[in-house]
Write an enzyme that holds these catalytic residues in place. Sequence first.
Site, PDB file in Angstrom:
ATOM      1  CG  ASP A   1      -7.147  -5.475   5.945  1.00 48.51           C
ATOM      2  OD1 ASP A   1      -6.638  -5.435   7.076  1.00 48.51           O
ATOM      3  OD2 ASP A   1      -7.806  -4.529   5.461  1.00 48.51           O
TER       4      ASP A   1
ATOM      5  CG  PHE B   1      -3.037   5.780  12.936  1.00 44.09           C
ATOM      6  CD1 PHE B   1      -2.370   5.511  14.122  1.00 44.09           C
ATOM      7  CD2 PHE B   1      -2.820   7.017  12.325  1.00 44.09           C
ATOM      8  CE1 PHE B   1      -1.521   6.443  14.694  1.00 44.09           C
ATOM      9  CE2 PHE B   1      -1.976   7.952  12.874  1.00 44.09           C
ATOM     10  CZ  PHE B   1      -1.321   7.671  14.069  1.00 44.09           C
TER      11      PHE B   1
ATOM     12  CE  LYS C   1       9.388 -11.933 -13.929  1.00 42.84           C
ATOM     13  NZ  LYS C   1      10.116 -11.451 -15.084  1.00 42.84           N
TER      14      LYS C   1
ATOM     15  CE  LYS D   1     -11.477   0.494   9.971  1.00 50.05           C
ATOM     16  NZ  LYS D   1     -10.720   1.198   8.951  1.00 50.05           N
TER      17      LYS D   1
ATOM     18  CG  ASN E   1      -0.183  -0.121   2.504  1.00 50.37           C
ATOM     19  OD1 ASN E   1       0.600   0.758   2.844  1.00 50.37           O
ATOM     20  ND2 ASN E   1      -0.376  -1.216   3.226  1.00 50.37           N
TER      21      ASN E   1
ATOM     22  CE  LYS F   1      -9.267  -3.095  13.674  1.00 51.36           C
ATOM     23  NZ  LYS F   1      -8.187  -3.189  12.715  1.00 51.36           N
TER      24      LYS F   1
HETATM   25  N1  CTP Z   1      -4.489  -3.230  11.819  1.00 54.13           N
HETATM   26  C1  CTP Z   1      -3.804  -4.301  12.360  1.00 54.13           C
HETATM   27  N2  CTP Z   1      -3.793  -5.499  11.691  1.00 54.13           N
HETATM   28  C2  CTP Z   1      -4.439  -5.653  10.519  1.00 54.13           C
HETATM   29  C3  CTP Z   1      -5.131  -4.547   9.969  1.00 54.13           C
HETATM   30  C4  CTP Z   1      -5.153  -3.358  10.656  1.00 54.13           C
HETATM   31  O1  CTP Z   1      -3.218  -4.168  13.437  1.00 54.13           O
HETATM   32  N3  CTP Z   1      -4.393  -6.816   9.897  1.00 54.13           N
HETATM   33  C5  CTP Z   1      -4.497  -1.947  12.572  1.00 54.13           C
HETATM   34  C6  CTP Z   1      -3.831  -0.808  11.831  1.00 54.13           C
HETATM   35  O2  CTP Z   1      -2.455  -0.705  12.188  1.00 54.13           O
HETATM   36  C7  CTP Z   1      -4.620   0.403  12.302  1.00 54.13           C
HETATM   37  C8  CTP Z   1      -5.994  -0.154  12.596  1.00 54.13           C
HETATM   38  O3  CTP Z   1      -5.825  -1.565  12.738  1.00 54.13           O
HETATM   39  O4  CTP Z   1      -4.126   0.947  13.512  1.00 54.13           O
HETATM   40  C9  CTP Z   1      -7.013   0.112  11.528  1.00 54.13           C
HETATM   41  O5  CTP Z   1      -6.528  -0.279  10.270  1.00 54.13           O
HETATM   42  P1  CTP Z   1      -7.452  -0.184   8.970  1.00 54.13           P
HETATM   43  O6  CTP Z   1      -6.739  -0.799   7.812  1.00 54.13           O
HETATM   44  O7  CTP Z   1      -7.987   1.217   8.831  1.00 54.13           O
HETATM   45  O8  CTP Z   1      -8.683  -1.069   9.428  1.00 54.13           O
HETATM   46  P2  CTP Z   1      -9.122  -2.531   9.100  1.00 54.13           P
HETATM   47  O9  CTP Z   1      -9.511  -3.144  10.395  1.00 54.13           O
HETATM   48  O10 CTP Z   1      -8.117  -3.251   8.282  1.00 54.13           O
HETATM   49  O11 CTP Z   1     -10.474  -2.271   8.290  1.00 54.13           O
HETATM   50  P3  CTP Z   1     -10.718  -1.921   6.731  1.00 54.13           P
HETATM   51  O12 CTP Z   1      -9.432  -2.241   6.000  1.00 54.13           O
HETATM   52  O13 CTP Z   1     -11.859  -2.787   6.387  1.00 54.13           O
HETATM   53  O14 CTP Z   1     -11.053  -0.446   6.715  1.00 54.13           O
END
Ligand code: CTP
Length: 393
Positions: A272, A316, A282, A330, A203, A334
Amino acid sequence: MHLVGVTGGIAAYKTAELVRLFVRDEKEVRVVMTPGAARFVAPLTFQTLTGSPALLEQFTATAGERVRHIDLALSARVFVIAPATANTIGKMAAGVADNLLTTIYLAARCPVILVPSMNDQMYQHPAVQENLVRLRERGCLIMEPAGGELACGSSGKGRMPEPPQIAEFVRTALREKDFRGIRALVTAGPTREPLDPVRFISNRSTGLMGYALARALTGRGADVILVSGPTALPRPAGVELIPVETARQMHAAVMKSVEGCDLVIKAAAVGDYCPAVTAEQKLKKDGCEALIRLQPNPDILEELGKNKGKRILVGFAMETERALEHAQEKLRRKNLDLIVLNDLNVPGAGFGTPTNQVCLIDREGEVAELPLMSKDSLAHRLLDRIRPLLSGP
Ligand code: CTP
């Protein structure tokens, strides 16, 4: 007042930029030069930048002055000597006071910061190293020289660090240590999920926010572990850095390090999903459309939230629509104390920019919208908000 000491090294030309940076932060900046320094940079340069004459003369006094070196030494909040040559370092270590700069040093009771800069062989010489040890023992703060190309044509450790880095070092040295005794874990950067030995899914995160937080925390006295995905950023001084690549590696590193931490700030943009299979060779152009299947990664923060105990958890949320609603969901899911909402639609906020504009949302549902500011300033604003949570019941 910031008092800047300039000694006779080629890096003295960079001190003009450093003084310019100090003038932005501090109402009064004064410069004292050794006679050697004045051969490299004209005192008029510093006079123009600070609005006050650069001082060289030890045995003169102008109207209103009593004893010049005592007056300056007593009114300085910090005395930064950049560049500090081997000669001046030696005199300071021996207590020699043969010019205005070395005399002020003996009278100063404020923090003294030395930025040694010289040829790498000179820097390594035991005489210089022993003098630095002595000065450190007497309370001087010493900023390590950088490596790289030197003015003499050779290459090694001896370069004066760049002025913004010195300014940051000074700011950190002067900051109140309100996180002393706190152990913090910060995650930063993107994760990379390999498809094959060549490609990965990732990302746009650059790690700037997480690194700013790690620097701010150490600057305020915390012990910091930084678990970082791949970034192009330098390791923040004084931080234990654990580099990782994938979300699973980040998960393992966080779970291993979190024991004993009072605070976790998860600024990393964690992938995710990862490819269900990583090809050993490759992947070839043909027939890839159907090859990429994904499987979910563990949600690190959600797992931490289930075993929260007294630990403060800060997450975040990066959103592009219905931002507040998603962030609040969230925070609850969490089990967080605070969530920092980045809305990607706001100009100047989000990935890769030196600035950010966020909303802070706490467990009570209180929403505080902060103005657009540098990620360094934001890191401190966030820590100001987190500090009372740590001392709470
Ligand atoms: N986070 C994490 N582990 C993951 C995904 C996210 O610890 N596998 C943490 C990120 O570091 C951040 C928070 O969760 O502090 C929110 O991350 P975000 O990507 O916005 O949320 P998601 O729970 O992944 O939800 P979505 O992608 O559906 O918005």
